[in-house]
Design a protein around this motif. Structure first.
Motif, mmCIF file in Angstrom:
data_model
loop_
_atom_site.group_PDB
_atom_site.id
_atom_site.type_symbol
_atom_site.label_atom_id
_atom_site.label_comp_id
_atom_site.label_asym_id
_atom_site.label_seq_id
_atom_site.Cartn_x
_atom_site.Cartn_y
_atom_site.Cartn_z
ATOM 1 N N ALA A 1 52.592 49.530 -75.085
ATOM 2 C CA ALA A 1 53.423 48.940 -74.961
ATOM 3 C C ALA A 1 54.106 48.882 -75.620
ATOM 4 C CB ALA A 1 52.811 47.056 -74.890
ATOM 5 N N LEU B 1 56.231 51.568 -73.866
ATOM 6 C CA LEU B 1 57.014 50.576 -72.566
ATOM 7 C C LEU B 1 58.224 50.704 -72.213
ATOM 8 C CD1 LEU B 1 53.874 49.783 -70.084
ATOM 9 C CD2 LEU B 1 54.933 51.737 -70.153
ATOM 10 N N ALA B 2 58.528 49.816 -73.306
ATOM 11 C CA ALA B 2 59.732 48.425 -74.005
ATOM 12 C C ALA B 2 61.187 49.420 -74.149
ATOM 13 C CB ALA B 2 58.997 47.592 -75.099
ATOM 14 N N THR C 1 54.108 43.906 -72.471
ATOM 15 C CA THR C 1 55.325 44.847 -72.659
ATOM 16 C C THR C 1 56.950 43.759 -72.814
ATOM 17 O OG1 THR C 1 54.602 46.699 -71.658
ATOM 18 C CG2 THR C 1 56.716 46.722 -71.554
#
Length: 263
Positions: A131, A134-135, A184
Motif C-alpha cells: 500500500a 502504491l501511494a 492506499t
C-alpha cells in the motif's frame, strides 16, 4: 456503445460558454494520484470509497477514480466478454481480445510509475508495504476478474502483478480492488486529518497496534489501564510498545518472526 470511462472526483474548472457536469467525462487533475479500474461492474464504484475520509478526499480532488467497463469492449452483437476454457473444464474465462483493449484504454492515461494489478487468489499477498509503495506511484490500474479468471496471455503480455487479499475466493475482484484502493488512498498526503495515525497503526512498524481506550473511565466494571491516564508519556510509550509486541507474538507468529528477523 461508448468506451468512455466513468470518472469520479473533482475536475479542473475553466471558463466555458456552457455549464458542464463535473462528474462526467474523463478529465484529469494534473499531478493527482489515480486509480483506474477495469471491471464488468463499474456501478460498484466508488462504493465505500465514496464515503468518509476517502470520499471527502475524492471530492476535494486529492485523488481520482476512473472505471473502464469491460462490456464496452465485448465481442459481437451481444458484447460477449468470456468463453469456455481451452482444454475443457467448468466455468468461463474472460477473453484476451476483450481484456487486452480494456487495459490499453486504461493505460493510455498512465504516466510515470503506474503498475497494473490483477485481483487474484493466487497472487502475492497484499500488505501495508505494498500500500505504501502504491501511494508513491503516479497511479494504479486494477483488473477485476470474474468467472474462472482471465486469459493468461493478457497477464503475461502486460506484465500484470497478481494480488490477493488472502487465502479465500470471492465471486469477483471489485471488493478486493476497493480494499486495495482504500488502504492506499489513506496514505496519500492530506487524506487523513492526523498523519501520525499511519505511523502508530497496525503493520506500520511490523507489529499489530496496541489496544485503544477512551471515555468513560470505567465501563462494565472495566477500567482504563492506569498508565494511560498517568500523564507520563514515556511510560505510556513503553506500555504501548509492550502491548504491540505481545499481541503480535500471540496472534500473528508469522509477523513476529519477520519482526524479530528484521529488528
Amino acid at each position: 456503445m461508448s468506451e468512455t470511462p466513468k470518472s469520479f472526483g473533482r475536475k479542473t474548472i475553466r471558463p466555458a460558454a456552457q455549464p458542464r457536469d463535473l462528474m462526467s467525462g474523463d478529465e484529469e487533475l494534473a499531478g493527482v494520484w489515480q486509480a483506474r479500474v477495469v471491471t464488468l461492474f463499474p456501478d460498484a464504484f466508488p462504493g465505500t470509497l465514496g464515503l468518509s475520509l476517502t470520499g471527502k478526499a475524492l471530492q476535494e480532488g486529492r485523488w481520482q477514480l476512473h472505471t473502464h467497463d469491460l462490456r464496452d469492449f465485448g465481442i459481437g452483437k451481444h458484447r460477449n466478454v468470456d468463453d469456455t476454457p481451452a482444454g475443457g473444464g467448468a466455468g468461463m474465462v474472460l477473453r484476451a481480445d476483450v481484456v487486452g483493449p480494456a487495459i490499453e484504454a486504461a493505460q493510455h492515461h498512465a504516466t510515470g510509475r503506474w503498475p497494473i494489478l490483477y485481483m487474484s487468489p493466487r497472487g502475492r499477498r497484499f500488505d501495508q508495504a505494498m500500500a505504501r509503495d502504491l501511494a508513491r506511484c503516479d497511479g494504479v490500474t486494477l483488473l477485476c476478474g470474474r468467472f474462472e479468471g482471465v486469459d493468461e496471455r493478457v497477464l503475461e503480455h502486460y506484465q500484470i502483478t497478481e494480488v490477493s487479499l488472502g487465502d479465500f475466493v470471492m465471486t469477483g475482484g471489485e471488493l478486493a480492488a476497493q480494499a486495495v484502493i482504500d488502504a492506499t488512498v489513506r496514505l496519500l498526503p492530506g487524506v487523513l486529518g492526523n498523519a501520525q495515525s499511519t505511523v502508530d497503526e497496525s503493520h506500520s512498524q511490523g507489529l499489530l497496534e496496541h489496544p485503544q481506550y477512551t471515555r468513560p473511565a470505567v465501563w462494565m466494571e472495566r477500567e482504563i489501564p492506569p498508565v494511560l491516564t498517568s500523564g507520563n508519556h514515556g511510560e505510556i510509550g513503553k506500555w504501548r510498545r509492550a502491548q504491540s509486541e505481545n499481541l503480535t507474538r500471540m496472534r500473528r507468529p508469522d509477523l513476529w518472526k519477520e519482526f524479530e528477523t528484521s529488528d
